[in-house]
Scaffold this motif. Sequence first.
Motif, short mmCIF file in Angstrom:
data_model
loop_
_atom_site.label_atom_id
_atom_site.label_comp_id
_atom_site.label_asym_id
_atom_site.label_seq_id
_atom_site.Cartn_x
_atom_site.Cartn_y
_atom_site.Cartn_z
N MET A 274 40.07 39.80 34.76
CA MET A 274 40.72 38.63 34.17
C MET A 274 42.21 38.85 33.98
O MET A 274 42.66 39.96 33.65
CB MET A 274 40.08 38.32 32.81
N ARG A 275 42.97 37.78 34.19
CA ARG A 275 44.40 37.80 33.90
C ARG A 275 44.76 36.51 33.16
O ARG A 275 44.63 35.42 33.69
CB ARG A 275 45.23 37.92 35.19
N GLN A 276 45.16 36.68 31.90
CA GLN A 276 45.58 35.55 31.07
C GLN A 276 44.56 34.41 31.09
O GLN A 276 44.89 33.24 31.28
CB GLN A 276 46.96 35.04 31.52
N GLY A 277 43.30 34.77 30.89
CA GLY A 277 42.24 33.77 30.79
C GLY A 277 41.74 33.23 32.11
O GLY A 277 40.85 32.37 32.12
N ARG A 278 42.28 33.70 33.23
CA ARG A 278 41.84 33.24 34.54
C ARG A 278 41.08 34.34 35.25
O ARG A 278 41.37 35.53 35.11
CB ARG A 278 43.06 32.83 35.39
N ASN A 279 40.10 33.94 36.05
CA ASN A 279 39.29 34.89 36.80
C ASN A 279 40.08 35.38 38.01
O ASN A 279 40.33 34.62 38.95
CB ASN A 279 37.99 34.22 37.25
N ALA A 280 40.48 36.65 37.99
CA ALA A 280 41.30 37.21 39.07
C ALA A 280 40.48 37.66 40.26
O ALA A 280 41.02 38.19 41.23
CB ALA A 280 42.13 38.39 38.53
N MET A 281 39.16 37.44 40.22
CA MET A 281 38.31 37.83 41.34
C MET A 281 38.14 36.71 42.37
O MET A 281 37.52 36.92 43.40
CB MET A 281 36.95 38.29 40.84
N VAL A 282 38.65 35.53 42.06
CA VAL A 282 38.54 34.41 42.99
C VAL A 282 39.90 33.75 43.16
O VAL A 282 40.74 33.76 42.26
CB VAL A 282 37.51 33.36 42.53
N THR A 283 40.10 33.16 44.33
CA THR A 283 41.31 32.38 44.58
C THR A 283 41.10 30.96 44.04
O THR A 283 40.00 30.61 43.59
CB THR A 283 41.60 32.32 46.08
N ASP A 284 42.13 30.15 44.10
CA ASP A 284 42.03 28.79 43.56
C ASP A 284 40.96 27.96 44.26
O ASP A 284 40.39 27.04 43.67
CB ASP A 284 43.38 28.07 43.68
N ASP A 285 40.68 28.29 45.52
CA ASP A 285 39.64 27.53 46.24
C ASP A 285 38.27 28.18 46.16
O ASP A 285 37.34 27.78 46.87
CB ASP A 285 40.04 27.33 47.71
N GLY A 286 38.13 29.18 45.30
CA GLY A 286 36.83 29.78 45.06
C GLY A 286 36.46 30.93 45.95
O GLY A 286 35.37 31.51 45.80
N ALA A 287 37.33 31.35 46.86
CA ALA A 287 37.04 32.51 47.72
C ALA A 287 37.26 33.80 46.96
O ALA A 287 38.01 33.85 45.97
CB ALA A 287 37.94 32.46 48.95
N LEU A 288 36.61 34.87 47.41
CA LEU A 288 36.82 36.18 46.79
C LEU A 288 38.26 36.63 47.03
O LEU A 288 38.78 36.54 48.15
CB LEU A 288 35.87 37.22 47.39
N SER A 289 38.89 37.15 46.00
CA SER A 289 40.27 37.61 46.11
C SER A 289 40.33 39.07 46.55
O SER A 289 39.31 39.78 46.56
CB SER A 289 40.97 37.47 44.76
N ASP A 290 41.52 39.54 46.88
CA ASP A 290 41.70 40.96 47.18
C ASP A 290 41.38 41.82 45.96
O ASP A 290 40.89 42.96 46.10
CB ASP A 290 43.15 41.23 47.63
N ASN A 291 41.63 41.31 44.77
CA ASN A 291 41.26 42.06 43.56
C ASN A 291 39.76 42.34 43.54
O ASN A 291 39.32 43.44 43.20
CB ASN A 291 41.63 41.25 42.31
N ALA A 292 38.97 41.32 43.90
CA ALA A 292 37.52 41.50 43.93
C ALA A 292 37.12 42.53 44.97
O ALA A 292 36.26 43.39 44.71
CB ALA A 292 36.84 40.16 44.22
N LEU A 293 37.72 42.46 46.16
CA LEU A 293 37.38 43.41 47.22
C LEU A 293 37.73 44.84 46.82
O LEU A 293 36.99 45.78 47.12
CB LEU A 293 38.09 43.03 48.52
N LYS A 294 38.85 45.02 46.13
CA LYS A 294 39.22 46.36 45.68
C LYS A 294 38.22 46.88 44.65
O LYS A 294 37.83 48.06 44.70
CB LYS A 294 40.63 46.34 45.08
N ALA A 295 37.82 46.03 43.72
CA ALA A 295 36.82 46.45 42.74
C ALA A 295 35.50 46.79 43.43
O ALA A 295 34.87 47.81 43.11
CB ALA A 295 36.62 45.35 41.70
N ILE A 296 35.09 45.98 44.38
CA ILE A 296 33.85 46.25 45.13
C ILE A 296 33.95 47.59 45.85
O ILE A 296 33.00 48.38 45.86
CB ILE A 296 33.56 45.10 46.11
N ALA A 297 35.11 47.87 46.45
CA ALA A 297 35.31 49.15 47.12
C ALA A 297 35.11 50.30 46.15
O ALA A 297 34.48 51.32 46.48
CB ALA A 297 36.72 49.21 47.73
N GLY A 298 35.62 50.15 44.94
CA GLY A 298 35.44 51.20 43.94
C GLY A 298 33.99 51.37 43.53
O GLY A 298 33.50 52.51 43.41
#
Length: 500
Positions: A274-298
């Motif tokens: 999360m960043r400032q109340g927004r879900n940083a794992m998805v883009t505005d159109d609902g796709a997985l973000s690079d943040n999500a992919l990095k977390a998944i990699a970990g």
Amino acid sequence: MTTNLNPDPLVRFLGKPRAEFTRADIVRYIRENGIEMVNLRYPGADGRLKTLNFIINDEEYLESILTCGERVDGSSLFPYIEAGASDLYVVPRYRTAFRNPFSEIPAVDLLCSYYTKDGTPLDMAPEQTLRRAHEELRRVTGLDFHVMGELEFYVVSPLQELYLADDQKGYHESTPFNKGAAFRTLAMKYIAEAGGLIKYGHSEVGNFTQGDRMYEQNEIEFLPTDLEDAADQLMVAKWIIRTLAWQQGVDVTFAPKITVGKAGSGLHIHTRLMRQGRNAMVTDDGALSDNALKAIAGYLSLAPSLTAFGNTNPTSYFRLVPHQEAPTNICWGDRNRSVLVRVPLGWSAGANRMACDANPLESPSSLDVNLKQTVEFRCPDGSADIYLLLAGLAVAARHGFEMENGLQYARDRYVDVNIFDEKHKEVLARLSQLPASCEESARRLEEQRAIYERHGVFAPRLIDGLVARLEAFRDADLRRELQHDKERVAKLVKRFFYCG
């Protein structure tokens, strides 16, 4: 914040969220609500809450309890603490206060943190490890980590012949075919009153009879919240479920496996950044973000050693077997329940359209449905040390951001086919597997321990203790040895029936 609908009596009385509770708030609630007892609770190395009971003599004594906490013998709580230097303090965290739903003496309970004789946080304490893991994740990524758990458990009660559900067909069953609904919903009420943010509850797949006993699997799923609060909620929830079962004369187990051929109980963990109340794992159109992919990699990179926190006894590895919903291969995918890391079905594309279609009088809503999207880690089970598991996942998420090739690492391990289908055997062949025993889990933790110890998150003595405990099971070949020996399997299940 409006508090009139909040089920927590302290929140309603004080008119503020739990995160803002102060010592003065707790004193006022106790003084004005006839509370006669304070219970301090804190996790031991076995993953269960321990307790100190205090009768309130006067307000000065109450202030002393809430300010100073009390001394405990750390060597009796944690096997890796030396008896010669084992005196510790347990100090209550006011935001965890809740009204005890079981005590005949009106009581308020609080969870505690451990401190050394010098007043510094105990480096190997579960809740302190979790706090440091979150701090380091924030420092590296600038993101907050929210998680929630799916708490699965079996209710075991005398067999009732009427309206028996079909064997292993209990998923979302209703009364009268689900006999445990009243127990589950009362547990949910008590957990919510204790501060637990519950999403929903339901019956699960597992449903069978054995002799004169009936086994019904249930699940209570939570809402995503701050990492530390999520861990506290799960700990309190397990205590409430067990205490309610004891009070009602039924049995409850969170054990990973009860018997061969029947569904085991997992502890799936959903995560979001999360960043400032927004879900940083998805883009505005609902796709997985690079943040999500990095977390998944970990998560995928550290998955072998994460089992040391989330799959902690030999029966854990009777659940993690091929061709079941519990994962064995280190991969991720969308909606596929056999993968280790799953991206559940989201709402972003059609939430408003569906709601308006089902309810023609409604106008489209402005609800931010992206907040509902999570990434699920599926291998942990009811034996997990909740604080260390969630701390390990926070370390793994941070590690994904620190990996030079994190994005590609995740993309290379994505699967969108049934990996157990013979025609996709080449996909299965390129995937790594989870450990198959506690001994192997210990070895993988030893191999990856530097990542957990980096930045002082996991204390080396804590890792040493966990490795030694897992190695002591000597279970490297146990699953193969007991494959057809129901009597020895039953004996093993009985030994770990109350794990976690």
